[in-house]
Write a protein that holds these residues in place. Structure first.
Motif, mmCIF file in Angstrom:
data_model
loop_
_atom_site.group_PDB
_atom_site.id
_atom_site.type_symbol
_atom_site.label_atom_id
_atom_site.label_comp_id
_atom_site.label_asym_id
_atom_site.label_seq_id
_atom_site.Cartn_x
_atom_site.Cartn_y
_atom_site.Cartn_z
ATOM 1 N N HIS A 162 11.200 41.453 12.088
ATOM 2 C CA HIS A 162 12.108 42.374 11.420
ATOM 3 C C HIS A 162 12.929 43.117 12.462
ATOM 4 C CE1 HIS A 162 9.300 41.585 8.115
ATOM 5 N NE2 HIS A 162 10.292 41.922 7.319
ATOM 6 N N ASN A 171 10.993 45.077 2.601
ATOM 7 C CA ASN A 171 10.389 43.757 2.431
ATOM 8 C C ASN A 171 8.905 43.841 2.094
ATOM 9 O OD1 ASN A 171 12.671 42.176 2.790
ATOM 10 N ND2 ASN A 171 12.393 41.989 4.993
ATOM 11 N N SER A 202 12.844 38.477 4.151
ATOM 12 C CA SER A 202 13.617 38.573 2.916
ATOM 13 C C SER A 202 13.731 37.237 2.196
ATOM 14 C CB SER A 202 15.017 39.110 3.211
ATOM 15 O OG SER A 202 14.955 40.367 3.835
ATOM 16 N N HIS A 217 18.791 34.952 2.074
ATOM 17 C CA HIS A 217 18.340 35.433 0.772
ATOM 18 C C HIS A 217 18.574 34.372 -0.302
ATOM 19 C CE1 HIS A 217 18.891 39.919 2.127
ATOM 20 N NE2 HIS A 217 18.009 39.259 2.836
#
Length: 311
Positions: free
Chosen positions: A143, A159, A208, A255
């Motif tokens: 991240h 998340n 994600s 995504h």
């Protein structure tokens, strides 16, 4: 005739006289061998056989029923531990983030798109096109670092909250093994979409893609059950809204890829025929998706390496 020879004895304890038969095999059993049954008593062997032949409860997708979403907890812990590791060693992000292809100089610096970074010596390619295939999965456990701005903490928080809320439900509906497959294929689908649609030199990280895949599965599974979709539809609207809003500062490609891959896997799990073919159909569908993602990846890598890596 000797009357004693006609006295029934327990088949497991011949010295013990008894007058009760096992309701399943009809052999005589003594009080020590009697086991309570729905009707009468059964012997220990019949009880064991009954347990082996009893049909185990299965999830909607055919997985084993479990009361604790262990995989979700492990994934949550793994993401948090990796985040703490990258806080201590920020170079982890650069090494394992999702990168399609970029040129690196002898000193490790990246060649910028406008050629502003100039080096003497041999340039090398790093990223998926440079043979670092592991980035396609490792990036989903990384991240944005807090050193990169306020979004760092927010990134992993959003998340992990979504994973905690959705993962626990979806895992119990699918079973542990199928949930692992769903999560990893969703993460891989996000990375493939990133590779195909984004700037190859762009670096991206985050769970994600996998989380969007779990969100898609949440929707598909509830539709399959015929549940009240009012709350589920409201959730999907929020998920799509987040997809639009986040497009300005995160990898929307990842995504979308995770959402599509997760939805496809969940549909294969939920709508496979409920007979002896179910496992084969589910396995075949997942293998087909994996092959499609691999083909897209290899094709894109060949395009990048063949064109000299367009930055």
């Amino acid at each position: 005739m000797d009357s004693e020879s006609t006295v029934p004895t327990c088949y497991r304890h011949p010295a013990v006289e008894c007058h009760v038969r096992c309701t399943r095999c009809e052999r005589f059993i003594c009080p020590d061998c009697m086991r309570e049954a729905p009707v009468g008593h059964q012997c220990p062997e019949c009880v064991k056989e009954g347990k082996r032949s009893a049909r185990r409860a299965r999830t909607l997708a055919g997985g084993r029923v479990s009361a604790t979403p262990v995989v979700t907890y492990l994934l949550f812990a793994l993401n948090v531990l990796v985040y703490l590791a990258e806080v201590v060693r920020p170079e982890i992000v650069d090494r394992f983030s999702m990168v399609g292809a970029r040129l690196v100089g002898p000193d490790g610096g990246h060649l910028s798109a406008d050629g502003a970074y100039f080096v003497f010596g041999t340039l090398r390619t790093e990223g998926v096109a440079g043979g670092e295939w592991e980035r396609m999965l490792t990036a989903s456990f990384l991240h944005v670092s807090p050193f990169d701005g306020a979004f760092g903490i927010l990134h992993i928080t959003l998340n992990m909250v979504a994973l905690w809320q959705l993962g626990r439900v979806v895992e119990l509906m699918l079973g542990r093994l199928r949930f692992v497959v769903l999560y990893l294929l969703s993460a891989l689908g996000g990375s493939v979409a990133q590779l195909l649609l984004a700037d190859p030199g762009q670096s991206s990280v985050g769970a994600s893609g996998a989380v969007f895949g779990v969100g898609a599965a949440y929707y598909v599974l509830h539709r399959r059950l015929g549940a009240d979709l009012t709350a589920v539809n409201r959730f999907m609207v929020l998920l799509l809204l987040w997809l639009v809003v986040s497009a300005g500062f995160t990898s929307w490609q990842g995504h979308v890829g995770g959402l599509l891959a997760g939805g496809a896997v969940a549909a294969a799990f939920a709508y496979a025929p409920r007979d002896g073919r179910r496992a084969a159909v589910q396995t075949g569908a997942c293998a087909a998706l994996l092959a499609l993602l691999a083909l897209a990846t290899v094709t894109r890598v060949a395009e990048l390496t063949g064109s000299g890596i367009s930055l």
